[in-house]
Structures are given as structure tokens and as C-alpha cells.
Design a protein around this motif. Sequence first.
Motif, PDB file in Angstrom:
ATOM      1  N   LYS A   1       2.582   1.468  -3.487  1.00  0.00           N
ATOM      2  CA  LYS A   1       1.686   1.798  -4.603  1.00  0.00           C
ATOM      3  C   LYS A   1       1.050   3.173  -4.467  1.00  0.00           C
TER       4      LYS A   1
ATOM      5  N   TYR B   1      -5.854  -8.726  -0.304  1.00  0.00           N
ATOM      6  CA  TYR B   1      -5.208  -7.415  -0.453  1.00  0.00           C
ATOM      7  C   TYR B   1      -3.973  -7.511  -1.352  1.00  0.00           C
TER       8      TYR B   1
ATOM      9  N   LEU C   1      -8.991  -0.562  -3.985  1.00  0.00           N
ATOM     10  CA  LEU C   1      -8.438  -0.990  -2.694  1.00  0.00           C
ATOM     11  C   LEU C   1      -9.541  -1.144  -1.652  1.00  0.00           C
TER      12      LEU C   1
ATOM     13  N   PHE D   1      -4.633  -8.037  -5.019  1.00  0.00           N
ATOM     14  CA  PHE D   1      -5.127  -6.806  -5.643  1.00  0.00           C
ATOM     15  C   PHE D   1      -3.990  -5.810  -5.852  1.00  0.00           C
ATOM     16  N   LEU D   2      -3.171  -5.603  -4.824  1.00  0.00           N
ATOM     17  CA  LEU D   2      -2.111  -4.598  -4.900  1.00  0.00           C
ATOM     18  C   LEU D   2      -1.071  -4.931  -5.957  1.00  0.00           C
TER      19      LEU D   2
ATOM     20  N   SER E   1      -4.025  -2.941  -8.679  1.00  0.00           N
ATOM     21  CA  SER E   1      -4.040  -1.593  -8.112  1.00  0.00           C
ATOM     22  C   SER E   1      -3.799  -0.513  -9.159  1.00  0.00           C
TER      23      SER E   1
ATOM     24  N   ILE F   1       0.845  -1.200   0.000  1.00  0.00           N
ATOM     25  CA  ILE F   1       0.000   0.000   0.000  1.00  0.00           C
ATOM     26  C   ILE F   1       0.879   1.249   0.000  1.00  0.00           C
TER      27      ILE F   1
END
Length: 523
Positions: A35, A172, A188, A175-176, A180, A32
Motif C-alpha cells: 500500500k 492492522y 495507519l 485497516f490496510l 488505508s 504495508i
Amino acid sequence: MSKAKKAAKSVIVMIILSIGGKLLGFIREILIASKFGSGIETDTFFVAFSATGIITTMIGVALNTTMIPILSEIEAKEGKKGKIEHTNNFLNIIILLSVLLVCVGCLFSPIIIKILANGFEGSQFELAVSLTRIGLPIMIFTGIVSTLRGFLQSELMFMESSFTSFPFNFVYILFLIFLSGTYGIKGLMIASVLAVVSQILIQIPGAKKSGYKYKFIINLNDKYLLKLLFLTGPMLIGTAIDEINVIVDRTLASTLVSGSISALNYANRLNNLILGVFISAITTVLFPMLSKESNSDNYNSIKKIMGHGINIILLITIPATVGLIILAEPIVKIAFERGAFDTIATKMTSQALIFYAIGLVAMALRLFISRVYYSLQDTKTPMINGVLSAGLNILLNLILIKYMAHSGLALATSISTIILTFSLLKSLKKKIGSIGTVEYIKCSVKSGLASAIMGIIAYAIYYKLCRALGLGTMYNLVSLLIAVGTGALLYLILCYIFKVEEVRMVADKVWRKLSKTKSCKDK
């Protein structure tokens, strides 16, 4: 296997699973940070996430804590079948209430964001409202997760709840890594919802194994439902107070320089690593034991269980506090500094971490002591103390933010938590009599002295290795691991020398097993 051995085994398993889950959680936070960095988008996301987190945390903690003693009581009176029927009734009503809350939340999202971050304006405000509405269904799924978790833990099945962090973080991370760039910050938040859904799926096999079978039952006249609501009420308020402290921090931080909210969030995550891995395992396993002894009015056993629990918590959190304070910057640098997370973000986050760490011992003790109150079916005392603490926290926030910016907000949280914890201990002493304060002080002094020596040595080792190896990320990681590992070993040796009972018991037991194994090989 004795209860003590079963409890110890459960704690160890939970700690191992929690460490794995936390490592994945750190990878999630690193991604997180990499990104999205530490700026307007992440500030907005964390505020929106906290908007849903207020209710979800309240629901999760309150249900998980109050359901265990109630389900144990139901099973004793109505058997396993009755326990399952009441669980289904609780589950269905919680789902209906959660759906209602989601609808209300969608309607009042703009007002909620105004309260949580009055510094947000224009497009940032609109984004925060949109993200909040996307994330609100988390409340429904959290209610389901918490109900199943309460049922499983009442069955003394702890592994399932500890394992839920794995699918949660995998959603998570996937996805990231892969999505993302395409779906951005709104994606997110959608991933956040799906991550909670994955926790339900991982608990279903364990629930079935324990004999649970879902059935649509709604009985508003259920006396145990009324009892659950009666005990949950003060708990919801008490849990809301914790969230209010976070909200106040973020609201005030939204008026500071960009990145202040994110710095507080990342620092709090690092500080909560100890709470989430070690303290959570201890409180989760000991809570059902405390509840059982409370039902028998066996205060001596409660004090004995509490005594060991508090001493273990002190032995873990005191050296952790020292370590987080003296090595705050390298810890943050290694954990987050990459991509969009720059040196300024590292400095801001490490400053906040130092002041959060000051209250780590009190935060851990508060979690455990609150469970002692809940096992006694007293949810009002922690609530009252929490209200007073929240008022103090707000006052300190307004004072310290003027001189210390976002670091002052972290320090205010620590100070108010310390005062609350002492207040809870004082009230508990009045409730059940002597709680062995002298022994806790002795343990704290011994641990504190060992931690101070450990801290000096670990600090010297880290910076000497940095000078020798260089300043690259990998070299910093190696230096930090060696410093922490050496410090931890030295701390255990010093605790043994200082005759800390819990450390000596474990060390002697390990030594006996090693000696027994060696003698068997010799034969």
C-alpha cells in the motif's frame, strides 16, 4: 506431568501461536509494503513509530521481566490476594506515569524527531511530528498490556501473551485492506494504537480466570513497588540502549537515499522472525524456572537449565543464519516484492538482511543470557555491557556507512551485538562459575558443519528448481519451500549423525512413541 514436560509443552504451544502470529505479521508487513511502498511516507512512519517505540519497548520489556520474580516472591509471602493487590498498585501507578510521559512526548515531539531523523525537512518533518503525537498513547496501553502479561506469566499462563499477536495484527490487516486508501499513513498510526488496545482485551479473560480482579489502589510506600523500580531502572537503561542502536541506524539512514530506513526496517523484521517465534518462546518459559532456582540459590540447576537453553538456541539460530544469508534475496522477493515495493527495494532489503543475519546467533544468545542475569536479580551487568556496546555500534556505524551505506549500519549492529554477548558470557562465568563453555563450542561446531552442508544443498535445490519451474512468484515460493524443507530435514539428520544430544533425545523419544503406537495397533 513433570516440570520438563510442562515446559516443553508450553514452548511448543507458544511456538505454534507465535508462528501463526508472525504469519499474520508478515501479511501486515506485506500489505504495508504494497500500500505504501518503500519511500518517503514509510520512512516517516517508521521513524515516528520508533519515537513512541523507544518508551513503549522499554516499559514493556522492563516490566514483563522484573515483575515475574517480584510477584512470585509476593505470592510466597502474602498469598494470592496480596499478589493481586500489589499488581493493581503497580498497574495504576504505571498508567499515571504513562499519561505523564504522553503529555511530555506531545510537547517535545519536534525535538524528538530532530534527534531521530535529522535528515527530515519541511513537510516530511511536519508529518513525522504529527504521526508521533498520534502514536504516543501507545505508551499507556503498552504499560497495561505488560503488567497483565507479567501477572499471567507469574501464574505460568503463557498462551494468553502469545495469542495477543492475533488481534494486534488483525486490526492492522483490516485497516490496510479496507481503510488505508481513505485515511492514508495517519490512519495507519491510529490503527497502531488500536492494535495495542486489542492486546489488553484479549488478556482480560485469562486474568479473570486466574483470579485477578481490578481495584483502584495507589500506594507509593509499597516496598515491592520500590523494589520493582530499583530493578527496572537499569533494565530501562539497558532496553533504551537497544532502541538507541535502532535510532542511530535510522538517523544515519535518513541521510542516505530514499528507502534506506524502510530497507533496514523490513530486513530487521525478517531477521527477528526467528527471535520472535522460537527464541522468545524458549526464554519466556525458562525464565520463571530460572527465577525459582535463583531464589533457592541453586546454581547447579541454573547452569543445567541454561545449558539446555543455550544449546537449543544454537541449534536453531546457526542454520537460520546460513539460510537467511544464502537465500536473502528470494526471501525478501517473495515476502515483499509486490505493488509499490519494487526490485530496487528488494535488493536494498536483502543486502541489509544478510548483514543483520550475521549477528542472529549473538542476538538470540543475548536475549537468553540477559534473562539469566535478571533471574539472579542482576540488572546492572547487562546495562553496563549494553552501554559499551552502544558506543561501539555508533563508532562502527560512522565508519561502515561510508563504505557500505545502509548495509554498513546492519553490519555494525551485528558486530556490536556479538561483542556484547561474549562480554555477558564472560561476566556470567565470573558470577556463577563454570558455565559449560566447552559443550557450547562442541554444539556450535556440529551445528555449523551440518548447517554448511544444508546451506549448499538448499542453495542448489532452490536455483535448479527456479530454472526448471520459472521465475513467477508462485514458482519462486514453491522452489523456496522445497529447498528450505529439504535443507531442514537434512540438517536434523546430520545433527543426529553428529550425535547432538538435544536432537537425539527428541528423535529417540519420537521413535519410541511411534514404535509404541505401532505395537498397540498390531495387537
